[in-house]
Design a protein around this motif. Structure first.
Motif, PDB file in Angstrom:
ATOM      1  N   VAL A 159      -9.242 -35.005 -68.509  1.00  9.51           N
ATOM      2  CA  VAL A 159     -10.695 -35.057 -68.322  1.00  9.51           C
ATOM      3  C   VAL A 159     -11.162 -33.937 -67.398  1.00  9.51           C
ATOM      4  O   VAL A 159     -12.166 -33.263 -67.673  1.00  9.51           O
ATOM      5  CB  VAL A 159     -11.113 -36.433 -67.761  1.00  9.51           C
ATOM      6  CG1 VAL A 159     -12.585 -36.421 -67.345  1.00  9.51           C
ATOM      7  CG2 VAL A 159     -10.869 -37.519 -68.785  1.00  9.51           C
ATOM      8  N   LEU A 160     -10.441 -33.714 -66.309  1.00  7.24           N
ATOM      9  CA  LEU A 160     -10.822 -32.655 -65.368  1.00  7.24           C
ATOM     10  C   LEU A 160     -10.709 -31.280 -66.008  1.00  7.24           C
ATOM     11  O   LEU A 160     -11.543 -30.394 -65.758  1.00  7.24           O
ATOM     12  CB  LEU A 160      -9.948 -32.733 -64.116  1.00  7.24           C
ATOM     13  CG  LEU A 160     -10.143 -33.982 -63.238  1.00  7.24           C
ATOM     14  CD1 LEU A 160      -9.153 -33.983 -62.084  1.00  7.24           C
ATOM     15  CD2 LEU A 160     -11.567 -34.054 -62.716  1.00  7.24           C
TER      16      LEU A 160
ATOM     17  N   PHE B 103      -2.286 -42.682 -66.572  1.00  7.02           N
ATOM     18  CA  PHE B 103      -3.522 -42.418 -65.826  1.00  7.02           C
ATOM     19  C   PHE B 103      -3.611 -40.947 -65.420  1.00  7.02           C
ATOM     20  O   PHE B 103      -4.678 -40.333 -65.496  1.00  7.02           O
ATOM     21  CB  PHE B 103      -3.589 -43.302 -64.585  1.00  7.02           C
ATOM     22  CG  PHE B 103      -4.760 -42.996 -63.691  1.00  7.02           C
ATOM     23  CD1 PHE B 103      -6.032 -43.436 -64.021  1.00  7.02           C
ATOM     24  CD2 PHE B 103      -4.582 -42.248 -62.528  1.00  7.02           C
ATOM     25  CE1 PHE B 103      -7.119 -43.148 -63.202  1.00  7.02           C
ATOM     26  CE2 PHE B 103      -5.664 -41.958 -61.707  1.00  7.02           C
ATOM     27  CZ  PHE B 103      -6.929 -42.404 -62.037  1.00  7.02           C
ATOM     28  N   GLY B 104      -2.492 -40.392 -64.986  1.00  7.59           N
ATOM     29  CA  GLY B 104      -2.474 -38.990 -64.580  1.00  7.59           C
ATOM     30  C   GLY B 104      -2.793 -38.064 -65.737  1.00  7.59           C
ATOM     31  O   GLY B 104      -3.518 -37.077 -65.575  1.00  7.59           O
TER      32      GLY B 104
ATOM     33  N   LEU C 258      -6.502 -38.350 -66.389  1.00  9.00           N
ATOM     34  CA  LEU C 258      -7.256 -37.706 -65.313  1.00  9.00           C
ATOM     35  C   LEU C 258      -7.205 -36.193 -65.431  1.00  9.00           C
ATOM     36  O   LEU C 258      -8.248 -35.515 -65.393  1.00  9.00           O
ATOM     37  CB  LEU C 258      -6.698 -38.148 -63.955  1.00  9.00           C
ATOM     38  CG  LEU C 258      -7.329 -37.486 -62.725  1.00  9.00           C
ATOM     39  CD1 LEU C 258      -8.810 -37.848 -62.627  1.00  9.00           C
ATOM     40  CD2 LEU C 258      -6.581 -37.898 -61.452  1.00  9.00           C
ATOM     41  N   TYR C 259      -6.005 -35.648 -65.600  1.00 13.66           N
ATOM     42  CA  TYR C 259      -5.859 -34.195 -65.693  1.00 13.66           C
ATOM     43  C   TYR C 259      -6.560 -33.656 -66.939  1.00 13.66           C
ATOM     44  O   TYR C 259      -7.140 -32.564 -66.914  1.00 13.66           O
ATOM     45  CB  TYR C 259      -4.380 -33.811 -65.704  1.00 13.66           C
ATOM     46  CG  TYR C 259      -3.777 -33.636 -64.332  1.00 13.66           C
ATOM     47  CD1 TYR C 259      -3.834 -34.660 -63.396  1.00 13.66           C
ATOM     48  CD2 TYR C 259      -3.147 -32.450 -63.965  1.00 13.66           C
ATOM     49  CE1 TYR C 259      -3.279 -34.510 -62.140  1.00 13.66           C
ATOM     50  CE2 TYR C 259      -2.599 -32.286 -62.704  1.00 13.66           C
ATOM     51  CZ  TYR C 259      -2.668 -33.317 -61.790  1.00 13.66           C
ATOM     52  OH  TYR C 259      -2.134 -33.162 -60.537  1.00 13.66           O
TER      53      TYR C 259
ATOM     54  N   GLN D  72      -9.344 -31.480 -57.398  1.00 16.69           N
ATOM     55  CA  GLN D  72      -9.888 -32.443 -58.348  1.00 16.69           C
ATOM     56  C   GLN D  72     -11.345 -32.783 -58.033  1.00 16.69           C
ATOM     57  O   GLN D  72     -12.183 -32.878 -58.937  1.00 16.69           O
ATOM     58  CB  GLN D  72      -9.025 -33.703 -58.353  1.00 16.69           C
ATOM     59  CG  GLN D  72      -7.621 -33.471 -58.906  1.00 16.69           C
ATOM     60  CD  GLN D  72      -6.729 -34.687 -58.794  1.00 16.69           C
ATOM     61  OE1 GLN D  72      -7.056 -35.650 -58.091  1.00 16.69           O
ATOM     62  NE2 GLN D  72      -5.596 -34.665 -59.469  1.00 16.69           N
TER      63      GLN D  72
END
Length: 330
Positions: free
Chosen positions: A36-37, A29-30, A33-34, A279
Motif C-alpha cells: 500500500v505504501l 500484514f507487512g 503495508l509495504y 512509512q
C-alpha cells in the motif's frame, strides 16, 4: 531485553538489514503495508508528473519552472522514503537527497512569491517608500523592536541570498557527510565532541533557520496582497512539508537514539526508527501531494499592481484582471 535475560539480540547491534532480509521477514500484514505504501508513493509521483505537463502547457515562463520545483517536494520525499523503506541501508542517501531537494524548494518558494507579485522589477517599481516588517519567525519573531526596512534592490538581493545559501550549501554538506560516512567518520549515533555529526548537523540547522527567515518576511508582508493567488494555503503546505520532513524526522531519530523506540530484529533501534519515519512520511506526503495538486493545478490569472492601494505598509494590492477561462476546460 537486557533486563530479561542479560543479553542483547545481536541483530540489535548490527547495521540495517539488506533489502532481501526485509522481504524475507515480511508477514501478511507487512506485505500489505509495504504494498500500500509503495502504491501511494507511485501514485504521488504519477500525479506530480501529470501536473508538470499541465503546468508546462498552461503557465507562462518563468513561473511554470518555479511551480514545478515547489510541487515536487512532496512526491520526491515520498519516493525517496519508499526507497529507504525497501532498502534500509540506503536511508542516509535517500534522506539527504530529500533534504537537499527541499533546500532548493525553500529558495524557489521565495522566488514564487516574487513572481506572483510580477517579478523583482514590478515590486521595485510599485513599492515606492513602502517598508518591510522583518520581525518574523523563525529568527526574529520575538524582536518587535526591529526597524522596518525599505524595499530596495539590495534588500531583495539579500532576501534571495539568505535562502539561496541553504540551497547551495545543503547539497555540498550532504555530499561531504556521505564521504565522511564512507570513511567511517560520520555516524548520527556518535554524539561525542570529536564526531563529525555533532558539528555538521547543528551547522545545517543554523543554515535552515537563516534560509526560512527571508521566505517568512516576504509572506508576512505580502499574504494579504496575494490572497487571490491562494498564497496562504500554499505557504501552509510548504510549512507542513518542512515540519514533517525536518522536525518529525529529527524527533523520531532522537527517540531511536535513546532507545525509546525498541529494537525489533532484524531492525536495530535506529534502523526501526528510520523505517517508521519513512512509512509515516509516505502517507503524509501522499496527502500533501493531493492538496497541492488542488492548489497549483489551476488557471493562473494575471495580476495588476496598483501602487495607489497601500495598506499599513503593504507594498501593493494585487487586483486580478479578468481573463478568458477557456483553459479551465482543458
Amino acid at each position: 531485553m537486557e533486563e530479561l535475560n542479560g543479553t542483547i539480540d545481536p541483530s540489535c547491534l548490527q547495521e540495517p538489514p539488506l533489502a532481501a532480509d526485509v522481504i524475507n521477514q515480511l508477514d501478511v500484514f507487512g506485505i500489505i503495508l509495504y504494498s500500500v505504501l509503495t502504491v501511494m508513493s507511485v501514485v504521488s509521483l504519477v500525479l506530480y508528473l501529470e501536473e508538470c505537463v499541465y503546468v508546462y502547457r498552461k503557465v507562462p515562463s518563468p513561473k511554470k519552472t518555479t511551480i514545478i520545483w515547489v510541487n515536487g517536494a512532496a512526491p520526491v520525499i515520498a519516493s525517496m522514503s519508499c526507497l529507504g523503506m525497501w532498502i534500509p541501508r540506503a536511508t542516509m542517501f535517500t534522506d539527504m537527497t530529500s533534504n537537499s531537494y527541499f533546500a532548493i524548494v525553500v529558495y524557489k518558494f521565495l522566488i514564487l512569491i516574487l513572481q506572483e507579485l510580477g517579478g523583482d522589477e514590478a515590486v521595485l517599481k510599485n513599492s515606492g517608500n513602502k517598508t518591510l516588517n522583518i520581525s518574523t519567525g523563525p529568527c526574529c519573531c520575538c524582536c518587535p523592536c526591529l526597524p522596518r526596512v525599505r524595499v530596495t534592490r539590495r534588500i531583495i538581493f539579500l532576501l534571495k541570498l539568505g535562502s539561496l545559501q541553504y540551497a547551495l550549501l545543503k547539497p555540498i554538506l550532504s555530499i561531504f557527510s556521505i564521504i565522511l560516512w564512507a570513511n567511517g567518520n560520520f555516524d548520527l549515533s556518535d554524539l561525542e565532541i570529536t564526531g563529525a555529526a555533532i558539528w555538521i548537523n547543528p551547522f545545517i540547522g543554523v543554515l535552515t533557520i537563516i534560509s526560512l527567515w527571508p521566505v517568512a518576511i516576504m509572506f508576512m508582508n505580502m499574504c494579504t496582497s496575494l490572497r487571490s493567488q491562494r498564497i496562504i494555503p500554499k505557504y501552509a503546505m510548504y510549512q507542513l512539508v518542512l515540519v514533517l520532513s525536518q522536525l518529525q524526522s529529527a524527533i523520531i531519530s532522537i527517540l531511536s537514539l535513546d532507545g525509546t523506540i525498541a529494537c525489533s530484529p532484524p531492525f536495530s533501534s535506529i534502523a526501526r526508527g528510520s523505517m517508521l519515519s519513512q512509512q509515516l512520511m509516505i502517507v503524509e506526503m501522499f496527502i500533501v501531494t493531493l492538496v497541492t495538486r488542488l492548489l497549483y493545478r489551476r488557471t493562473y490569472e494575471p495580476i495588476d499592481l496598483n501602487p495607489c492601494d497601500a495598506d499599513n505598509g503593504q507594498i501593493t494590492k494585487m487586483i486580478p484582471i479578468s481573463v478568458s477561462t477557456e483553459e479551465n476546460t482543458a
